[in-house]
Design an enzyme around this catalytic site. Sequence first.
Site, short mmCIF file in Angstrom:
data_model
loop_
_atom_site.label_atom_id
_atom_site.label_comp_id
_atom_site.label_asym_id
_atom_site.label_seq_id
_atom_site.Cartn_x
_atom_site.Cartn_y
_atom_site.Cartn_z
N HIS A 1 -1.29 6.69 5.66
CA HIS A 1 -0.23 5.68 5.65
C HIS A 1 1.01 6.10 4.84
O HIS A 1 1.63 5.30 4.16
CB HIS A 1 -0.75 4.34 5.13
CG HIS A 1 -0.04 3.17 5.76
ND1 HIS A 1 -0.50 1.88 5.64
CD2 HIS A 1 1.08 3.09 6.52
CE1 HIS A 1 0.31 1.06 6.30
NE2 HIS A 1 1.28 1.78 6.83
N CYS B 1 0.75 -1.25 0.00
CA CYS B 1 0.00 0.00 0.00
C CYS B 1 0.79 1.31 0.00
O CYS B 1 0.56 2.16 -0.86
CB CYS B 1 -0.98 0.00 1.16
SG CYS B 1 -0.23 -0.15 2.78
#
Length: 481
Positions: free
Chosen positions: A139, A73
């Site tokens: 993130h 990710c």
Amino acid sequence: MNHIKITFVCILLALGCEASGQQKPNVVLMVVDDMGWTDLNCYGSSFYETPNIDLLAKSGMKFTDAYSACTVCSPSRASIMTGKSPARLRITDWITGHDVPYAKFLPPDWTQFLPLKEKTIAEVLKEQGYTTASIGKWHLGDDIIYYPEKQGFDLNIAGTYQGQPPSYFSPYNIPRLKDGPEGEYLTDRLTIEAEKFITDKKAQPFLLYMPFYGVHTPLQARKSEVEYFRSKIVPGANHINPTYAAMIKSVDESVGRIIALINKLGIAENTLIIFTSDNGGLIGGRNNINNRITSNVPLRMGKGSNYEGGTRVPAIFSWRGKIKSGSVSDVPIIGTDLFPTLAALGRAPITKAQNIDGVNILPLLTGSGKLNRKALFWHYPHYHPEGGTPHSAIRQGDWKLIYSYETGSKELYNLKNDIGETNNMVLKESALAAVMYERLVKWKKKVSAQDPRPNPDYNEQKKTSPGKVETRIIKDPHNLN
């Protein structure tokens, strides 16, 4: 010449907006976490229910050969934000990565945040008069100095969490998200916040970046919906996880609500909606089918791997009156393309010095031109518990070549004839393999890709076994698996 044509098309689009008195187009960019290529009904699933996303595909263009910039990710998200490859950014694993102390290689000294010197798509569009919001998972740096509000976003709701993974039910354990009533579902809450932003900013150009926490582990969903999907399970089918299915359903409902609001406000003709995923689906349960999270069949493997299941993702673009309804494209695109595409949409200049790796796909979306790209590239100098090992890869036309650092070997597949990557053609097509490998090496040098380092503590018996499920899969009172 191709760049000149693309620029000309973008100028025409911009002049058309100015002539009609319309504001610059709005952008809604929805990125689902860990959604696999077959996790939608319109991409082949008969178990998951995604009527709203299916309608979005019917209203615009669905890509069959869309890719994330990485198999995990954080690198993919960084590439979406900047238009640069993970290798160039040196953000090559999810932050903070896995510790594999006895593997054959150690990771390079990679970057575990998105540097503030990088210019994000939010910063670029903000300069063009856009109001910007990030509502969902970030993130790209745990430290507050790297949060979305430091990277060009006027509004940051949710974003980075710290310590334990967040809960999908309130209380959430997310610093930038106030807890709601006990039991409130995270996807619903983010949708409410997104609806508020769109309603408040409808009179001016806006960028809504909506990176869902779903459908990432921990698997948590409403009990009633889990039971509904449990009753639908067909033994032996590819998709069998009722909790994961319920999480997909919640994302689909969110997408439906956003689309309905855009239609209600009368801004659909001036809003580009993008729906995609940050990497391939996490299979899980590799040694126990009853614990499987999802399946990417007919693709090989999934998140963390060097095969198609790790990087091929759903991608849908819808813009009423600009993108032909019900269109399907098999042209390969990648996450790095979003930055130059949205920059062109907002009439923001891009200079050669910015070192953008993606290409503007607006001409492809609007039917006014084609892409003239020779190849796509990936570089992952890390290990992943789902079976991924350090590798680099290139897709050129229908062909894909993978180089493994562990073995020094190459694999070559014809994706048109062998989408499951079962027939390694490297010996039969040795000349083609050599050409593709040379191009891969040149690309790595161009972007200053970091190779993994030999591990002085390498121990074949102690090294982490591939197939270990991510440690963030946890049980909770709402998870019936």
